[in-house]
Design a protein around this motif. Structure first.
Motif, mmCIF file in Angstrom:
data_model
loop_
_atom_site.group_PDB
_atom_site.id
_atom_site.type_symbol
_atom_site.label_atom_id
_atom_site.label_comp_id
_atom_site.label_asym_id
_atom_site.label_seq_id
_atom_site.Cartn_x
_atom_site.Cartn_y
_atom_site.Cartn_z
ATOM 1 N N HIS A 216 31.050 44.731 31.466
ATOM 2 C CA HIS A 216 31.901 43.583 31.188
ATOM 3 C C HIS A 216 32.586 43.778 29.835
ATOM 4 N N PRO A 217 33.760 43.207 29.652
ATOM 5 C CA PRO A 217 34.483 43.401 28.391
ATOM 6 C C PRO A 217 33.675 42.898 27.194
ATOM 7 N N PRO A 219 33.859 41.613 23.421
ATOM 8 C CA PRO A 219 34.850 41.064 22.482
ATOM 9 C C PRO A 219 34.933 41.816 21.158
ATOM 10 N N PRO A 252 42.056 42.494 26.677
ATOM 11 C CA PRO A 252 41.059 41.416 26.748
ATOM 12 C C PRO A 252 40.782 41.013 28.199
ATOM 13 N N GLY A 253 39.512 40.863 28.511
ATOM 14 C CA GLY A 253 39.125 40.412 29.838
ATOM 15 C C GLY A 253 39.024 41.478 30.897
ATOM 16 N N ARG A 333 47.893 43.408 29.395
ATOM 17 C CA ARG A 333 47.615 42.266 28.532
ATOM 18 C C ARG A 333 48.422 41.028 28.940
ATOM 19 N N ASP A 336 48.161 38.923 34.309
ATOM 20 C CA ASP A 336 46.800 38.779 34.811
ATOM 21 C C ASP A 336 46.636 39.399 36.198
ATOM 22 N N ARG A 339 46.338 43.078 35.822
ATOM 23 C CA ARG A 339 45.020 43.394 35.244
ATOM 24 C C ARG A 339 43.932 43.311 36.305
ATOM 25 N N ASP A 340 43.979 42.247 37.143
ATOM 26 C CA ASP A 340 42.953 42.081 38.172
ATOM 27 C C ASP A 340 43.039 43.191 39.226
#
Length: 376
Positions: A216-217, A219, A252-253, A333, A336, A339-340
């Motif tokens: 998982h990302p 932070p 991120p994410g 970035r 979304d 990214r997914d």
């Protein structure tokens, strides 16, 4: 040889950690001790200090009266700069001599109290910060050094904050427990990280990429990447034209492998040789199995540090490969859905196709197909 920067705030117990490292075999270069040596009686350093501040900072025996000098420079930034301008070059020169005299397979620990304040952390392949919370440090200074609490807090306030030290730390070594606990932490650091890191550096051997395990990302990835990017930029010097955090850990994410990807731009591919040598000394030897491509990637380097996997790719600035890495990162970035979709491709590749692969090259090639043509 592995050069390690060691630092920590006053009262944190840095000397205790340094002693244990020496017991395990480290070569200690103690900046505080050297700073005293270069201004001992009869030295050129002391003559320069007397010329700057007057003979009132001398004791009757001709040695430096440190409390008298401290009363002159404490709270006076210009006086402090003058003193630092005399002492720091002498300390650096003597430190360099001691480092140069260490064995080729040595682990050199440079104990520098103001490493963070002086901005020298990026010059080391690894930085260890000894950490203890402020109240405990105040208690130690009062009980063991006889300081008034107000003086202890003033000394702490004059140094870098814990946040600043954490930003510079590859290793945050907690020294808030018992002496036995600290010894165990130092031993674990020595056996699990410092020794294999030195062996990898000496052999010019990057840490193996390993199987493509997705996580998982985190932070803290951007902060970790920033610390490594500063190190890479210092190593590259004027031949480098900027360091970018790219790849999955820069989005991120986005889940990904716990490997930091950095892109170092060079304007002239011929600089790859000298830059590569400097990167190897900084902890990033060249990957002999990944020589680059014809799209602007001129060399690939990987971390020799077993505690922090990272890739540094040298690319010609403005080349197709250089632009693609930045544009893909920025697209993921901002979008979304993209990214997914990329995350799903990565998940399928890691779990279904290459979960048992001993290295990640085939996994990377599979995900690269999406990066090159996300509609394909």
């Amino acid at each position: 040889m592995l050069r390690t920067g060691l630092t920590g705030g006053i009262g944190a117990g840095k000397s205790t950690v340094a002693r244990r490292l020496v017991e395990r075999g480290a070569v200690l270069v103690d900046s505080d001790r050297i700073a005293r040596e270069v201004v001992a009686a009869g030295t050129e350093g002391l003559s320069a200090v007397v010329e700057a501040f007057g003979e009132q900072i001398l004791r009757p025996d001709g040695e430096l009266d440190r409390p008298a000098l401290a009363s002159v420079v404490f709270g006076d930034p210009q006086a402090r700069r003058t003193l630092d301008g005399i002492v720091h070059p002498l300390v650096r020169a003597r430190s360099d001599e001691l480092v140069a005299g260490a064995a080729a397979d040595g682990i050199v620990v440079q104990d520098i109290p103001l490493l963070v304040e002086g901005g020298t952390a990026p010059a080391f392949p690894l930085v260890v910060v000894v950490g203890v919370d402020e109240q405990e440090r105040v208690s130690r200074l009062v009980s063991t050094r006889g300081m008034a609490e107000s003086d202890a807090r003033a000394r702490i306030a004059a140094q870098a904050t814990d946040e600043q030290r954490r930003a510079a730390a590859d290793v945050w070594l907690d020294n808030s427990g018992s002496a036995e606990e600290t010894r165990a932490r130092v031993d674990a650091l020595w056996d699990g990280r410092l020794v294999p890191f030195e062996e990898n550096l000496r052999a010019g051997r990057p840490v193996a990429a390993g199987p493509p395990r997705l996580v998982h990302p985190d932070p803290t990835w951007p902060d970790q990447a920033r610390r490594l990017a500063d190190r890479v930029a210092v190593a590259a010097g004027s031949r480098g034209s900027g360091v970018e955090h790219v790849g999955s850990t820069a989005v991120p994410g986005l889940l990904g492998r716990d490997v930091l990807d950095l892109q170092l731009a060079v304007t002239d591919p011929a600089d790859a040789g000298p830059v590569g040598e400097a990167l190897a000394e900084a902890g990033f030897p060249a990957d002999p199995h990944d020589p680059g491509d014809g799209a602007g990637t001129v060399a690939v380097h990987r971390s020799a540090d077993p505690g922090r996997a990272a890739v540094v790719v040298l690319r010609e600035q403005g080349s197709p490969a250089w632009r693609h890495a930045v544009e893909l990162r920025d697209r993921l970035r901002a979008d979304d859905r993209a990214r997914d979709a990329y995350a799903e491709r990565k998940r399928a590749a890691a779990a279904a196709l290459y979960a048992d692969d001993p290295d990640a090259f085939r996994y990377s090639a599979h995900t690269a197909a999406w990066r090159d043509d996300p509609n394909g």
